[in-house]
Scaffold this motif. Structure first.
Motif, PDB file in Angstrom:
ATOM      1  N   ASP A  80      -5.476   3.965  60.217  1.00 29.89           N
ATOM      2  CA  ASP A  80      -4.971   4.224  58.866  1.00 29.89           C
ATOM      3  C   ASP A  80      -5.614   3.392  57.762  1.00 29.89           C
ATOM      4  N   ASN A  81      -6.713   2.720  58.041  1.00 28.16           N
ATOM      5  CA  ASN A  81      -7.476   2.087  56.958  1.00 28.16           C
ATOM      6  C   ASN A  81      -8.782   2.841  56.702  1.00 28.16           C
ATOM      7  N   ILE A  82      -8.915   4.013  57.291  1.00 28.65           N
ATOM      8  CA  ILE A  82     -10.093   4.863  57.103  1.00 28.65           C
ATOM      9  C   ILE A  82      -9.644   6.116  56.364  1.00 28.65           C
ATOM     10  N   CYS A  83     -10.334   6.453  55.291  1.00 21.24           N
ATOM     11  CA  CYS A  83      -9.922   7.566  54.434  1.00 21.24           C
ATOM     12  C   CYS A  83     -10.216   8.931  55.047  1.00 21.24           C
ATOM     13  N   VAL A  84      -9.207   9.788  55.002  1.00 18.90           N
ATOM     14  CA  VAL A  84      -9.324  11.205  55.350  1.00 18.90           C
ATOM     15  C   VAL A  84      -8.863  11.955  54.109  1.00 18.90           C
ATOM     16  N   LYS A  85      -9.751  12.763  53.546  1.00 15.53           N
ATOM     17  CA  LYS A  85      -9.481  13.438  52.283  1.00 15.53           C
ATOM     18  C   LYS A  85      -8.148  14.186  52.305  1.00 15.53           C
ATOM     19  N   ASN A  86      -7.398  14.054  51.211  1.00 13.07           N
ATOM     20  CA  ASN A  86      -6.098  14.718  51.015  1.00 13.07           C
ATOM     21  C   ASN A  86      -5.035  14.288  52.022  1.00 13.07           C
ATOM     22  N   THR A  87      -5.212  13.109  52.589  1.00 13.12           N
ATOM     23  CA  THR A  87      -4.270  12.572  53.577  1.00 13.12           C
ATOM     24  C   THR A  87      -3.895  11.153  53.153  1.00 13.12           C
ATOM     25  N   LYS A  88      -2.638  10.787  53.362  1.00  9.46           N
ATOM     26  CA  LYS A  88      -2.217   9.420  53.039  1.00  9.46           C
ATOM     27  C   LYS A  88      -3.031   8.415  53.846  1.00  9.46           C
ATOM     28  N   THR A  89      -3.465   7.363  53.158  1.00  9.01           N
ATOM     29  CA  THR A  89      -4.153   6.236  53.791  1.00  9.01           C
ATOM     30  C   THR A  89      -3.428   4.993  53.304  1.00  9.01           C
ATOM     31  N   THR A  90      -2.574   4.465  54.158  1.00  7.63           N
ATOM     32  CA  THR A  90      -1.683   3.382  53.733  1.00  7.63           C
ATOM     33  C   THR A  90      -2.143   1.994  54.136  1.00  7.63           C
ATOM     34  N   CYS A  91      -3.074   1.889  55.065  1.00  2.00           N
ATOM     35  CA  CYS A  91      -3.445   0.589  55.644  1.00  2.00           C
ATOM     36  C   CYS A  91      -2.211  -0.107  56.213  1.00  2.00           C
ATOM     37  N   ALA A  92      -1.217   0.684  56.623  1.00  2.00           N
ATOM     38  CA  ALA A  92       0.038   0.186  57.180  1.00  2.00           C
ATOM     39  C   ALA A  92       0.751  -0.754  56.218  1.00  2.00           C
TER      40      ALA A  92
END
Length: 149
Positions: A80-92
Motif C-alpha cells: 500500500d505504499n505503491i500507487c495504483v491509479k484510481n485506487t486508495k494508497t494510504t501507506c497504512a
C-alpha cells in the motif's frame, strides 16, 4: 473445469491455453482472500471490480487470438505504499486515508502491461517504518501459519 493452480507459471499457462479463464482465476483468488483474510488481515483494500474487468478484457484478448503477457491472469497484490491509479494508497496511515493515486507506479504499469491482474493493496507498517506489520494505523496483519503472531 480443472481446479485453479496456485503457482504463477501454472496460472499463466492455463489462462493462455484456455484451460481456464482469467475470470475464473480472479473469482478463485477473491474466494481465497475472503476465506483467509478475516483472520490474517493482509489487505487494506481490494480491487474486485477492477480485477474482474481486467480479467474479462484478458479473456476477450485471448479469444481473439492476441498474444498475452508473461503474467497473463496472475493475481498480484501491491503493497500500500505503491500507487495504483484510481485506487486508495494510504501507506497504512490515517493521514493518507482518502488519497487516491492519480497514476500507476512504474512497477504497476509493468505488471499490467504483462497482463497481470491487481487484486488489492496490502497492509504494512505505517509509512513502511517497520517490518512486522504491527504498526499499521488500521490494524495489524497476522502470520497466516499462526494468527497468534
Amino acid at each position: 473445469m480443472p481446479a485453479i493452480p496456485t503457482t504463477a507459471s501454472e496460472i499463466r499457462d492455463g489462462v493462455a491455453s484456455g484451460a481456464f479463464s482469467a475470470q475464473a482465476v480472479v473469482e478463485d483468488c477473491f474466494r481465497r482472500i475472503d476465506r483467509a483474510d478475516k483472520d490474517v488481515r493482509a489487505f487494506i483494500s481490494l480491487t474486485r471490480e477492477e480485477a474482474a474487468a481486467r480479467a474479462k478484457r484478458l479473456d476477450e484478448k485471448i479469444a481473439s487470438g492476441a498474444k498475452v503477457g508473461l503474467l497473463a491472469g496472475v493475481p498480484v497484490a501491491i503493497k500500500d505504499n505503491i500507487c495504483v491509479k484510481n485506487t486508495k494508497t494510504t501507506c497504512a496511515s490515517k493521514i493518507l486515508e482518502n488519497f487516491v493515486a492519480p497514476y500507476d507506479a512504474h512497477v504497476v504499469r509493468r505488471i499490467v502491461d504483462e497482463d497481470g491482474i491487481i487484486d488489492g493493496k496490502l497492509n504494512m507498517d505505517e509509512f513502511a517504518m517497520g517490518s512486522s506489520c504491527e504498526t499499521s494505523a488500521f490494524f495489524p496483519t497476522h502470520n497466516p501459519g499462526n494468527t497468534d503472531y
